[in-house]
Write a protein that holds these residues in place. Sequence first.
Motif, short mmCIF file in Angstrom:
data_model
loop_
_atom_site.label_atom_id
_atom_site.label_comp_id
_atom_site.label_asym_id
_atom_site.label_seq_id
_atom_site.Cartn_x
_atom_site.Cartn_y
_atom_site.Cartn_z
N HIS A 194 -2.37 7.69 8.46
CA HIS A 194 -3.19 6.98 9.59
C HIS A 194 -2.95 8.01 10.73
CE1 HIS A 194 -3.89 3.10 7.94
NE2 HIS A 194 -2.75 3.33 7.28
N LYS A 240 2.69 -0.90 -1.52
CA LYS A 240 2.44 -0.51 -0.28
C LYS A 240 3.89 -0.13 0.69
CE LYS A 240 -2.28 -2.38 -0.27
NZ LYS A 240 -3.13 -3.15 0.21
N VAL A 300 0.12 -3.23 8.98
CA VAL A 300 0.50 -2.13 7.88
C VAL A 300 2.24 -2.85 7.39
CG1 VAL A 300 1.55 -0.04 7.57
CG2 VAL A 300 -0.72 -0.36 8.72
N ASP A 325 -1.47 6.33 4.52
CA ASP A 325 -2.61 5.49 4.39
C ASP A 325 -2.83 5.54 2.96
OD1 ASP A 325 -5.25 4.24 4.66
OD2 ASP A 325 -5.99 5.73 6.09
#
Length: 442
Positions: free
Chosen positions: A220, A241, A231, A214
Amino acid sequence: MKDTADFVHWFRSAAPYIHGFRGKTFVIAFGGELVADGGFVQLAHDVNLLNSLGVRLVLTHGVRPQVEARLNESGTAIRYVGGLRVTDDTALACVKEAAGTVRVEIEALLSLGLANTPMAGADIRVASGNFVTAMPLGVRDGTDLLHTGEVRKIDAAAIRRRLDQHDIVLLSPIGYSPTGEIFNLSLEDVATQAAVELAADKLIFLMDTEGVPDKGRAIHNALTVNEARQVLEKSTRSKAKKLPEDVAYYLPCAIAACTGGVKRAHLISRHRDGALLSELFTRDGVGTLITPAPLETLRTATIDDVGGILGLIEPLEREGILVRRSRERLEMEVERFVVLESDGIIAGCVALYPFPEEKAAELACLAVSKDFRGRGFGDMLLAEAEKRGRKAGFKQLFVLTTRTEHWFEERGFVDSSPDHLPKSKQALYNYKRKSKVLQKSL
């Protein structure tokens, strides 16, 4: 004494999971690294415990580091295409040798029964065999993957027969074709397809990462399938990311499994001792849980929920926060309650008592288990009560409280008095208790 009290509290909190897991089917997948670095010894202890609790277990192992070690020893080039090994004849020989060695090591560790160890008294039988039918992957990106294949079929009926006999089923990353060919398969493909074909209750991947990252160092705790897809999409669009390699492999498999009928998928770290037990027997777990739908559901209570509701409100009754209700009264009024269920556990409740003539309703018994506080469950219950009140045609909600007036005021309730209560409620008002009266227009 504190350690003892903590243990008792934990053991009691784990009881619903112990009851709930009996007879359920779990597929647990782990890479060959866990065997190579000696980590399977601890996992064997936890597998033994799950087996003793009546969990039906299918273990799926990988062999990548063992195969690469053999290829390096022979001086053979290691080739991958899109993360998949190009398995020529030499590589296939290494795969067969590595799979056989790892399988024997796992079976040996599951056969331990030394006194004064977690395996003492263990009577585990391990079943392995040609449960996986495979087919070639063929040519990918212009390269023939040769003996690298994918799962065509899982013999779920044969696996279930072995599970019915209380065996642990062990699946290697090797599949066989009807023509007698042997194929090198990926660990995640075997585990995912087995979980789907068995309609498993859980698919658990043990990996290098703690879970799905996260923000910052956090992971998460739980994701729905739709959230997990988001995601993945963000990771493909942004280098910042980008997901760790193992998460990028396993998260799509978790999504596919949940989409295919598996109830839960878990991504946890293989490096954390006891991660499997911590993930399964604590409410928050230690990894990332993937579910087809949100864990929390709001619904009208039934007679089967009376025990769970009593468990929520009795501590508050003892503290004088709520007015005491008998079980008999609760059973008669249970249809007035809404419960918030989190992963099968009653985490909160609220009740609405109607006063049709005044087009008003009393909000009562708003309670959230202390184990679930801080997650916004109280707001969820209040919002649901307000929604149901509007649907029923009520114009006003009122609540009587001795301790939580500020909480309600922060959510739009205003100070009132007993004189503004419905007539029938005024007659029941306890002036010794001197509850605060708060109202809110709907």
